[in-house]
Write a protein that holds these residues in place. Structure first.
Motif, mmCIF file in Angstrom:
data_model
loop_
_atom_site.group_PDB
_atom_site.id
_atom_site.type_symbol
_atom_site.label_atom_id
_atom_site.label_comp_id
_atom_site.label_asym_id
_atom_site.label_seq_id
_atom_site.Cartn_x
_atom_site.Cartn_y
_atom_site.Cartn_z
ATOM 1 N N ILE A 1 0.803 -1.257 0.004
ATOM 2 C CA ILE A 1 -0.030 0.115 0.052
ATOM 3 C C ILE A 1 0.944 1.364 0.032
ATOM 4 O O ILE A 1 1.842 1.281 0.719
ATOM 5 N N THR A 2 0.503 2.207 -0.718
ATOM 6 C CA THR A 2 1.072 3.598 -1.168
ATOM 7 C C THR A 2 0.428 4.683 -0.413
ATOM 8 O O THR A 2 1.010 5.538 -0.116
ATOM 9 N N ARG A 3 -0.826 4.573 -0.099
ATOM 10 C CA ARG A 3 -1.588 5.605 0.519
ATOM 11 C C ARG A 3 -2.881 4.959 1.292
ATOM 12 O O ARG A 3 -3.161 3.928 0.822
ATOM 13 N N GLU A 4 -3.192 5.911 2.243
ATOM 14 C CA GLU A 4 -4.196 5.336 3.184
ATOM 15 C C GLU A 4 -5.319 6.569 3.404
ATOM 16 O O GLU A 4 -4.906 7.624 2.984
ATOM 17 N N ARG A 5 -6.434 6.211 3.615
ATOM 18 C CA ARG A 5 -7.322 6.992 3.853
ATOM 19 C C ARG A 5 -7.927 6.554 5.363
ATOM 20 O O ARG A 5 -8.541 5.623 5.459
ATOM 21 N N SER B 1 9.534 4.203 6.034
ATOM 22 C CA SER B 1 9.576 3.785 7.480
ATOM 23 C C SER B 1 8.123 3.693 8.340
ATOM 24 O O SER B 1 7.237 4.503 7.997
ATOM 25 N N GLU B 2 8.362 2.505 8.919
ATOM 26 C CA GLU B 2 6.920 2.316 9.527
ATOM 27 C C GLU B 2 6.820 3.290 10.747
ATOM 28 O O GLU B 2 5.544 3.721 10.839
ATOM 29 N N TYR B 3 7.603 3.905 11.435
ATOM 30 C CA TYR B 3 7.469 5.016 12.226
ATOM 31 C C TYR B 3 6.827 6.151 11.691
ATOM 32 O O TYR B 3 5.949 6.601 12.329
ATOM 33 N N ALA B 4 7.257 6.502 10.412
ATOM 34 C CA ALA B 4 6.814 7.878 9.892
ATOM 35 C C ALA B 4 5.350 7.603 9.577
ATOM 36 O O ALA B 4 4.685 8.510 9.682
ATOM 37 N N THR B 5 5.274 6.587 9.081
ATOM 38 C CA THR B 5 3.596 6.076 8.697
ATOM 39 C C THR B 5 2.698 6.121 9.686
ATOM 40 O O THR B 5 1.513 6.645 9.876
ATOM 41 N N ILE B 6 3.226 5.715 11.208
ATOM 42 C CA ILE B 6 2.559 5.719 12.291
ATOM 43 C C ILE B 6 2.104 7.134 12.595
ATOM 44 O O ILE B 6 1.419 7.354 13.193
ATOM 45 N N ALA B 7 3.208 7.786 12.668
ATOM 46 C CA ALA B 7 3.053 9.181 13.124
ATOM 47 C C ALA B 7 2.331 9.971 12.348
ATOM 48 O O ALA B 7 1.333 10.892 12.763
ATOM 49 N N ALA B 8 2.390 9.631 11.066
ATOM 50 C CA ALA B 8 1.551 10.322 10.094
ATOM 51 C C ALA B 8 -0.300 9.963 10.389
ATOM 52 O O ALA B 8 -1.024 10.810 10.345
ATOM 53 N N GLU B 9 -0.590 8.750 10.805
ATOM 54 C CA GLU B 9 -1.696 8.177 11.101
ATOM 55 C C GLU B 9 -2.234 8.790 12.339
ATOM 56 O O GLU B 9 -3.302 9.310 12.412
#
Length: 172
Positions: free
Chosen positions: A92-96, A130-138
């Motif tokens: 996945i490259t984008r989440e909503r 970066s999983e950390y960056a994705t979690i921070a964005a969420e």
């Protein structure tokens, strides 16, 4: 020059007509006004989960509840994250992220429901390596959505309070 002068004169002549457009300030009277007083009498019931904690805090900040509650605001949240963009390797490259709220305003004096409505918003999130960056964005998206949903709820409650204040026999 004469065209500019004519447009200015037309705008000036139309100014008195704006008073009849039906728009009235929602918070007329400031903190002593009927809407602000009603908002200060709203108790926010506990809301489950992290999103509930964020929305509940945002609501309490915006309502400024003081003293004995006259109304209770009950909120149920639905927080979802779904994948949108997919690479060739099925990653996945984008989440909503979607945050929806169903809320009810109840008059505590007679348990009458004054308002039953929904509010919601969504945000797009880039999924990076970066999983950390994705979690921070969420998490950042959830914080923004909580504020947006709280603002929608408070606006709806304020409109209900204003309408009750204008209606004779509502106890306002």
């Amino acid at each position: 020059m004469t065209r500019h002068l004519a447009l200015s004169a037309l705008a000036l002549a139309a100014t008195p007509l704006l008073g009849g457009c039906g728009l009235h300030p929602l918070y007329a009277g400031g903190a002593a006004g009927p809407v602000a007083k009603s908002l200060a009498e709203v108790e926010v019931a506990p809301i489950e989960g992290k999103a509930g904690w964020l929305v509940g805090n945002a609501l309490r900040d915006r309502l400024g509840a003081t003293g004995t509650p006259r109304y209770r605001l009950t909120v149920r949240l639905d927080d979802q994250i779904s994948g949108l963009g997919v690479r060739g390797d099925d990653s996945i490259t984008r989440e909503r992220r979607i945050l929806r709220a169903r809320y009810q305003l109840t008059d505590l004096s007679d348990n009458r429901m004054l308002l039953d409505a929904t509010a919601g918003s969504d945000a797009g999130i880039d999924v990076v390596q970066s999983e950390y960056a994705t979690i921070a964005a969420e998490n950042s998206a959830l914080e923004r959505l909580a504020k947006i949903v709280a603002d929608e709820i408070v606006t709806s409650v304020a409109i209900t309070a204003r309408n009750r204040a204008k209606t004779p026999g509502t106890g306002q």
